[in-house]
Design an enzyme around this catalytic site. Structure first.
Site, PDB file in Angstrom:
ATOM      1  N   ASP A  26       0.830  -1.205   0.000  1.00 46.71           N
ATOM      2  CA  ASP A  26       0.000   0.000   0.000  1.00 46.71           C
ATOM      3  C   ASP A  26       0.864   1.255   0.000  1.00 46.71           C
ATOM      4  O   ASP A  26       1.912   1.304   0.647  1.00 46.71           O
ATOM      5  CB  ASP A  26      -0.890  -0.012   1.257  1.00 46.71           C
ATOM      6  CG  ASP A  26      -1.979   1.036   1.194  1.00 46.71           C
ATOM      7  OD1 ASP A  26      -2.324   1.480   0.080  1.00 46.71           O
ATOM      8  OD2 ASP A  26      -2.477   1.419   2.264  1.00 46.71           O
ATOM      9  N   GLY A  29       0.532   5.506  -4.603  1.00 45.78           N
ATOM     10  CA  GLY A  29       0.045   6.817  -5.015  1.00 45.78           C
ATOM     11  C   GLY A  29       0.489   7.922  -4.072  1.00 45.78           C
ATOM     12  O   GLY A  29       0.878   9.015  -4.514  1.00 45.78           O
ATOM     13  N   HIS A  43       3.472   3.507  -8.977  1.00 46.11           N
ATOM     14  CA  HIS A  43       3.232   2.091  -9.271  1.00 46.11           C
ATOM     15  C   HIS A  43       4.475   1.439  -9.862  1.00 46.11           C
ATOM     16  O   HIS A  43       4.786   0.276  -9.558  1.00 46.11           O
ATOM     17  CB  HIS A  43       2.049   1.955 -10.230  1.00 46.11           C
ATOM     18  CG  HIS A  43       0.740   2.374  -9.633  1.00 46.11           C
ATOM     19  ND1 HIS A  43       0.325   1.983  -8.384  1.00 46.11           N
ATOM     20  CD2 HIS A  43      -0.256   3.169 -10.134  1.00 46.11           C
ATOM     21  CE1 HIS A  43      -0.865   2.500  -8.129  1.00 46.11           C
ATOM     22  NE2 HIS A  43      -1.238   3.222  -9.173  1.00 46.11           N
ATOM     23  N   LEU A 137      10.615 -21.190  -3.333  1.00 44.30           N
ATOM     24  CA  LEU A 137       9.684 -20.203  -2.799  1.00 44.30           C
ATOM     25  C   LEU A 137       8.421 -20.228  -3.645  1.00 44.30           C
ATOM     26  O   LEU A 137       8.496 -20.300  -4.870  1.00 44.30           O
ATOM     27  CB  LEU A 137      10.309 -18.794  -2.844  1.00 44.30           C
ATOM     28  CG  LEU A 137       9.379 -17.609  -2.547  1.00 44.30           C
ATOM     29  CD1 LEU A 137       8.957 -17.625  -1.074  1.00 44.30           C
ATOM     30  CD2 LEU A 137      10.062 -16.277  -2.888  1.00 44.30           C
ATOM     31  N   ARG A 194       1.463  -4.816   6.294  1.00 40.68           N
ATOM     32  CA  ARG A 194       0.864  -3.769   5.470  1.00 40.68           C
ATOM     33  C   ARG A 194       1.724  -2.515   5.574  1.00 40.68           C
ATOM     34  O   ARG A 194       2.084  -2.098   6.672  1.00 40.68           O
ATOM     35  CB  ARG A 194      -0.566  -3.442   5.902  1.00 40.68           C
ATOM     36  CG  ARG A 194      -1.183  -2.348   5.007  1.00 40.68           C
ATOM     37  CD  ARG A 194      -2.652  -2.159   5.225  1.00 40.68           C
ATOM     38  NE  ARG A 194      -3.183  -1.211   4.236  1.00 40.68           N
ATOM     39  CZ  ARG A 194      -4.440  -1.176   3.830  1.00 40.68           C
ATOM     40  NH1 ARG A 194      -5.305  -2.051   4.288  1.00 40.68           N
ATOM     41  NH2 ARG A 194      -4.834  -0.296   2.926  1.00 40.68           N
ATOM     42  N   SER A 202      -8.440  -4.799   4.660  1.00 43.06           N
ATOM     43  CA  SER A 202      -8.992  -4.421   3.353  1.00 43.06           C
ATOM     44  C   SER A 202      -9.383  -5.623   2.501  1.00 43.06           C
ATOM     45  O   SER A 202      -9.009  -5.731   1.333  1.00 43.06           O
ATOM     46  CB  SER A 202      -8.001  -3.523   2.599  1.00 43.06           C
ATOM     47  OG  SER A 202      -7.783  -2.313   3.294  1.00 43.06           O
TER      48      SER A 202
END
Length: 252
Positions: A26, A29, A43, A137, A194, A202
């Site tokens: 997160d 932006g 991004h 992995l 997060r 979320s």
């Protein structure tokens, strides 16, 4: 945003890393806005952070890494931003798949595939097929994913089994619903991270997160690196996981 202090190198002998780490990536932006840059640059830098994180997770001994790449709610964003995100996904798979395969990373995808653009669907399936035998992995990509929607799909599969007469309604247990999730053999995440300072899930892995440790970092995702991952591991190491039971030596 505050920086995360570096922590000791947890790849040293004696450190047992979390088996399954999940990350809500997160803040792209906001990272861009803080620097006067377009969201697309945020991004793009986020993809670079993803590359660093996959490499670091493998080096630190994580067995499963789940990333929240695109939620089912993200379709409400402006069309131009969605197009940019899809372009980044295409480039990531096309440019990074060979390296992932060479590093023995297995790619798996959770989320609703109905209605996806055919080329996106082909890329996701190609990544899964090419890396199917890799064992170092497992990188789980949550794409067009929502946890409530995943649970609804599991309930629909169980209901269909009832309709076919294979089971009775009373046979629908938590264990049975778990076996009908998108990847039923995926272990629950030990640690969910997060970034950006937000403190909520979320609609991410709600079923699987029942006993996960949650670490919220006050940095935007493009700044995430191995030091931030090790910082989260250090916090995880301090937690005492009881899974509803008592701590060792506790009286109540």
């Amino acid at each position: 945003m505050a920086e995360v202090a570096a922590t000791p190198n947890h790849s040293m002998p004696g450190f047992d890393p979390p088996r399954h780490v999940a990350i809500i990536m997160d803040g792209n932006g906001r990272w861009a806005a803080a620097r006067g840059l377009p969201r697309t640059e945020g991004h793009r830098r986020g993809v670079e952070a993803l590359r660093r994180s996959v490499r670091a997770a493998g080096e630190l001994g994580v067995q499963y890494l789940t990333i929240f790449s695109f939620s089912s709610e993200n379709w409400s964003r402006p069309a131009a931003e969605i197009n940019d995100l899809m372009s980044l996904l295409r480039r990531f798979i096309r440019h990074d798949l060979a390296e992932l395969h060479a590093n023995r990373v297995r790619v798996r995808v959770i989320g609703d595939r109905i209605g996806l653009d055919p080329d996106i669907l082909r890329l996701l399936e190609e990544a899964e097929d090419l890396t199917r035998e890799n064992e170092k992995l497992t990188l789980v990509v949550a794409f067009n994913y929502g946890a409530r929607q995943e649970i609804a799909r599991a309930a629909q599969r169980a209901a269909e089994a009832v309709r076919r007469g294979e089971i009775m309604p009373a046979d629908i247990t938590a264990e049975l619903l778990g076996r009908n999730l998108d990847i039923p053999d995926l272990p629950d995440p030990d640690l969910i991270i997060r970034t950006s300072g937000e403190q909520r899930l979320s609609n991410f892995l709600l079923w699987q997160a029942a006993y996960s440790e949650l670490v919220f970092l006050p940095i935007y995702w493009p700044d995430f690196d191995r030091a931030a991952l090790e910082h989260a591991f250090a916090e995880y190491r301090r937690r005492e996981r009881r899974f509803g039971g008592l701590a060792v030596g506790a009286g109540s």
